[in-house]
Write a protein that holds these residues in place. Sequence first.
Motif, PDB file in Angstrom:
ATOM      1  N   GLY A   7       0.766  -1.228   0.000  1.00 28.63           N
ATOM      2  CA  GLY A   7       0.000   0.000   0.000  1.00 28.63           C
ATOM      3  C   GLY A   7       0.798   1.279   0.000  1.00 28.63           C
ATOM      4  N   ARG A   8       2.114   1.192  -0.047  1.00 31.72           N
ATOM      5  CA  ARG A   8       2.905   2.423  -0.022  1.00 31.72           C
ATOM      6  C   ARG A   8       2.596   3.317  -1.220  1.00 31.72           C
ATOM      7  NH1 ARG A   8       5.856  -1.436   2.385  1.00 31.72           N
ATOM      8  NH2 ARG A   8       6.921  -0.898   4.335  1.00 31.72           N
ATOM      9  N   ILE A   9       2.335   2.697  -2.370  1.00 34.15           N
ATOM     10  CA  ILE A   9       2.055   3.478  -3.572  1.00 34.15           C
ATOM     11  C   ILE A   9       0.571   3.784  -3.703  1.00 34.15           C
ATOM     12  CG2 ILE A   9       2.194   3.481  -6.097  1.00 34.15           C
ATOM     13  CD1 ILE A   9       4.884   3.707  -4.686  1.00 34.15           C
ATOM     14  N   CYS A  10      -0.288   2.812  -3.396  1.00 28.52           N
ATOM     15  CA  CYS A  10      -1.699   2.944  -3.773  1.00 28.52           C
ATOM     16  C   CYS A  10      -2.661   3.266  -2.645  1.00 28.52           C
ATOM     17  CB  CYS A  10      -2.164   1.658  -4.454  1.00 28.52           C
ATOM     18  SG  CYS A  10      -2.128   0.223  -3.345  1.00 28.52           S
ATOM     19  N   ALA A  11      -2.309   3.020  -1.385  1.00 31.34           N
ATOM     20  CA  ALA A  11      -3.300   3.109  -0.309  1.00 31.34           C
ATOM     21  C   ALA A  11      -3.868   4.513  -0.156  1.00 31.34           C
ATOM     22  CB  ALA A  11      -2.691   2.628   1.008  1.00 31.34           C
ATOM     23  N   ARG A  12      -2.993   5.523  -0.175  1.00 26.65           N
ATOM     24  CA  ARG A  12      -3.484   6.899  -0.019  1.00 26.65           C
ATOM     25  C   ARG A  12      -4.417   7.265  -1.173  1.00 26.65           C
ATOM     26  NH1 ARG A  12      -1.437  11.665   2.324  1.00 26.65           N
ATOM     27  NH2 ARG A  12      -2.952  13.326   1.959  1.00 26.65           N
ATOM     28  N   ASN A  13      -4.033   6.904  -2.399  1.00 23.93           N
ATOM     29  CA  ASN A  13      -4.875   7.217  -3.548  1.00 23.93           C
ATOM     30  C   ASN A  13      -6.210   6.481  -3.475  1.00 23.93           C
ATOM     31  OD1 ASN A  13      -2.839   8.835  -4.594  1.00 23.93           O
ATOM     32  ND2 ASN A  13      -1.979   7.197  -5.836  1.00 23.93           N
ATOM     33  N   ALA A  14      -6.172   5.207  -3.078  1.00 27.45           N
ATOM     34  CA  ALA A  14      -7.403   4.429  -2.980  1.00 27.45           C
ATOM     35  C   ALA A  14      -8.347   5.020  -1.936  1.00 27.45           C
ATOM     36  CB  ALA A  14      -7.085   2.980  -2.642  1.00 27.45           C
ATOM     37  N   ALA A  15      -7.784   5.497  -0.842  1.00 25.36           N
ATOM     38  CA  ALA A  15      -8.610   6.123   0.191  1.00 25.36           C
ATOM     39  C   ALA A  15      -9.300   7.376  -0.345  1.00 25.36           C
ATOM     40  CB  ALA A  15      -7.749   6.459   1.407  1.00 25.36           C
ATOM     41  N   GLU A  16      -8.568   8.187  -1.092  1.00 23.76           N
ATOM     42  CA  GLU A  16      -9.163   9.408  -1.632  1.00 23.76           C
ATOM     43  C   GLU A  16     -10.198   9.102  -2.705  1.00 23.76           C
ATOM     44  OE1 GLU A  16      -6.308  12.335  -2.773  1.00 23.76           O
ATOM     45  OE2 GLU A  16      -5.302  12.318  -0.829  1.00 23.76           O
ATOM     46  N   LEU A  17     -10.000   8.030  -3.456  1.00 22.69           N
ATOM     47  CA  LEU A  17     -10.939   7.674  -4.507  1.00 22.69           C
ATOM     48  C   LEU A  17     -12.253   7.127  -3.946  1.00 22.69           C
ATOM     49  CD1 LEU A  17      -8.444   6.002  -7.000  1.00 22.69           C
ATOM     50  CD2 LEU A  17      -9.834   8.034  -7.486  1.00 22.69           C
ATOM     51  N   THR A  18     -12.197   6.517  -2.771  1.00 23.74           N
ATOM     52  CA  THR A  18     -13.396   5.890  -2.197  1.00 23.74           C
ATOM     53  C   THR A  18     -13.985   6.669  -1.027  1.00 23.74           C
ATOM     54  OG1 THR A  18     -11.994   4.550  -0.729  1.00 23.74           O
ATOM     55  CG2 THR A  18     -12.631   3.579  -2.864  1.00 23.74           C
ATOM     56  N   GLY A  19     -13.188   7.571  -0.453  1.00 21.79           N
ATOM     57  CA  GLY A  19     -13.678   8.338   0.687  1.00 21.79           C
ATOM     58  C   GLY A  19     -13.486   7.671   2.027  1.00 21.79           C
ATOM     59  N   VAL A  20     -12.814   6.507   2.079  1.00 26.21           N
ATOM     60  CA  VAL A  20     -12.573   5.878   3.380  1.00 26.21           C
ATOM     61  C   VAL A  20     -11.436   6.613   4.091  1.00 26.21           C
ATOM     62  CG1 VAL A  20     -13.326   3.636   2.494  1.00 26.21           C
ATOM     63  CG2 VAL A  20     -10.883   4.175   2.542  1.00 26.21           C
ATOM     64  N   PRO A  21     -11.418   6.623   5.405  1.00 26.07           N
ATOM     65  CA  PRO A  21     -10.343   7.305   6.133  1.00 26.07           C
ATOM     66  C   PRO A  21      -8.997   6.633   5.870  1.00 26.07           C
ATOM     67  CG  PRO A  21     -12.220   6.843   7.578  1.00 26.07           C
ATOM     68  CD  PRO A  21     -12.450   6.077   6.319  1.00 26.07           C
ATOM     69  N   PHE A  22      -7.981   7.451   5.700  1.00 24.92           N
ATOM     70  CA  PHE A  22      -6.614   6.930   5.528  1.00 24.92           C
ATOM     71  C   PHE A  22      -5.834   7.241   6.793  1.00 24.92           C
ATOM     72  CE2 PHE A  22      -2.150   7.563   4.204  1.00 24.92           C
ATOM     73  CZ  PHE A  22      -1.886   6.280   3.769  1.00 24.92           C
ATOM     74  N   ASP A  23      -5.326   6.205   7.451  1.00 26.62           N
ATOM     75  CA  ASP A  23      -4.625   6.410   8.712  1.00 26.62           C
ATOM     76  C   ASP A  23      -3.154   6.047   8.624  1.00 26.62           C
ATOM     77  OD1 ASP A  23      -4.849   3.697   8.482  1.00 26.62           O
ATOM     78  OD2 ASP A  23      -5.678   3.348  10.485  1.00 26.62           O
ATOM     79  N   GLY A  24      -2.579   6.147   7.437  1.00 20.75           N
ATOM     80  CA  GLY A  24      -1.159   5.852   7.288  1.00 20.75           C
ATOM     81  C   GLY A  24      -0.894   4.358   7.303  1.00 20.75           C
ATOM     82  N   GLN A  25       0.376   4.022   7.232  1.00 22.40           N
ATOM     83  CA  GLN A  25       0.782   2.614   7.216  1.00 22.40           C
ATOM     84  C   GLN A  25       1.047   2.162   8.648  1.00 22.40           C
ATOM     85  OE1 GLN A  25       0.566   1.044   4.162  1.00 22.40           O
ATOM     86  NE2 GLN A  25      -0.295   3.039   3.717  1.00 22.40           N
ATOM     87  N   ARG A  26       0.054   1.545   9.261  1.00 24.51           N
ATOM     88  CA  ARG A  26       0.156   1.173  10.676  1.00 24.51           C
ATOM     89  C   ARG A  26       0.178  -0.345  10.817  1.00 24.51           C
ATOM     90  NH1 ARG A  26      -1.127   5.562  14.216  1.00 24.51           N
ATOM     91  NH2 ARG A  26      -1.656   7.440  13.043  1.00 24.51           N
TER      92      ARG A  26
END
Length: 396
Positions: A357-376
């Motif tokens: 998710g280092r490349i895609c997780a932030r973008n996927a969160a913005e595309l779907t509206g789910v909260p992004f809480d970093g790589q935890r």
Amino acid sequence: MRVVVVGAGPAGMAAARTAADAGAEVTMVDSEPEAGGQYLRGRAGFAHSGVTHLKNTEAWLVEDHTLHLRGPRRLAFDRLVIATGAYDRPLPFPGWDGPGVITAGAAQALAKQGVTLAERVVVAGTGPFLLPVATALQDMGATLVGVYEASSPARWLREAKAVAANRHKLGELARYRKVLPRLETRTAVIAKRGPNVTVAKLDSGWHPVSHRTVQADLVCIGYGFLPRTDLVPRARRTDDFLEVDEHQRTSVEDVYAAGEVTGIGGADLAEAEGVVAGAAAAGLTPPGKALEAVRRGRLFAAALARAHEVQPGWRTWLDQDTTVCRCEKVRLGDLTDATSMRELKLSSRVALGRCQGRICARNAAELTGVPFDGQRRVIAVPIPLGELADLPEEKS
């Protein structure tokens, strides 16, 4: 006092050197073969008699006062300094996952190694990092088709205080004067099909208002940076970056942070934060000169974040078949209606590949509206199961 520093870029080297000068026993751990980080790419020539430099060494877990290393090995510490830096954030568009598209950071790294990448190149994204990348590529003999900045320079007019406090940075623009004629603002690459690159003019929200086609062999993209904070998933953060106090202490006991994990502000800020963190970790009061440099640098970092903030219009560049997660080949149309990042991962497989998710997780969160809480994640980097099995058994 045993101080361990993770990362050997400007922040990590400064922290290690400062702590060692203060009399601490220092070990600097880095995954690269030589010190320097992404900024100096092995050209730092770091040497200090009081610092043990563990090269080609990956750290994957912080547990109490122990750093777990690939091997498997363990390294005990009294104080830990996280200086792991950041990595490029690309934004997806149709064709970004095909040949001829790489991140701006990768392009600069290869150019510094003398690798000729392509004849006709485009550099696109946002932020001042685009200029040194374009310059490096041009110096290697590439034809610079264009440098496309998605934001407007007018946003810097609101940042007079930060600019005045960091006037020396204006002089850096002179280094890039050769590529400035190719710079277009409020412009972005929104598609690539073979050598055909679609370039769009944007409104203030980054929605395309017109477009044209240019010919290029390589597109280098970079929309800012995401910090590598994986080793301290419990630490408090703001906008993904680690929160630190005036002595670079994080919310985790005996763990300090310096450099781009606390905010993107350039090598000079990273080095100043490293000096502060190294001194504090060794039990000394940080020098006033470094504290003042951090204060000025953070003004610039905050202004940079505001002036080049990614705007929501980028999401209109995609179609339903655009790849969002390259590792798992997840398309925009595959993303599900989820209420959390965990649910989104399990239902679509986005962010479950090798990059975690280092490349895609932030973008996927913005595309779907789910909260992004970093790589935890508990484990910071992928490791073979055999290495976990080889760990000494703990007696209860």
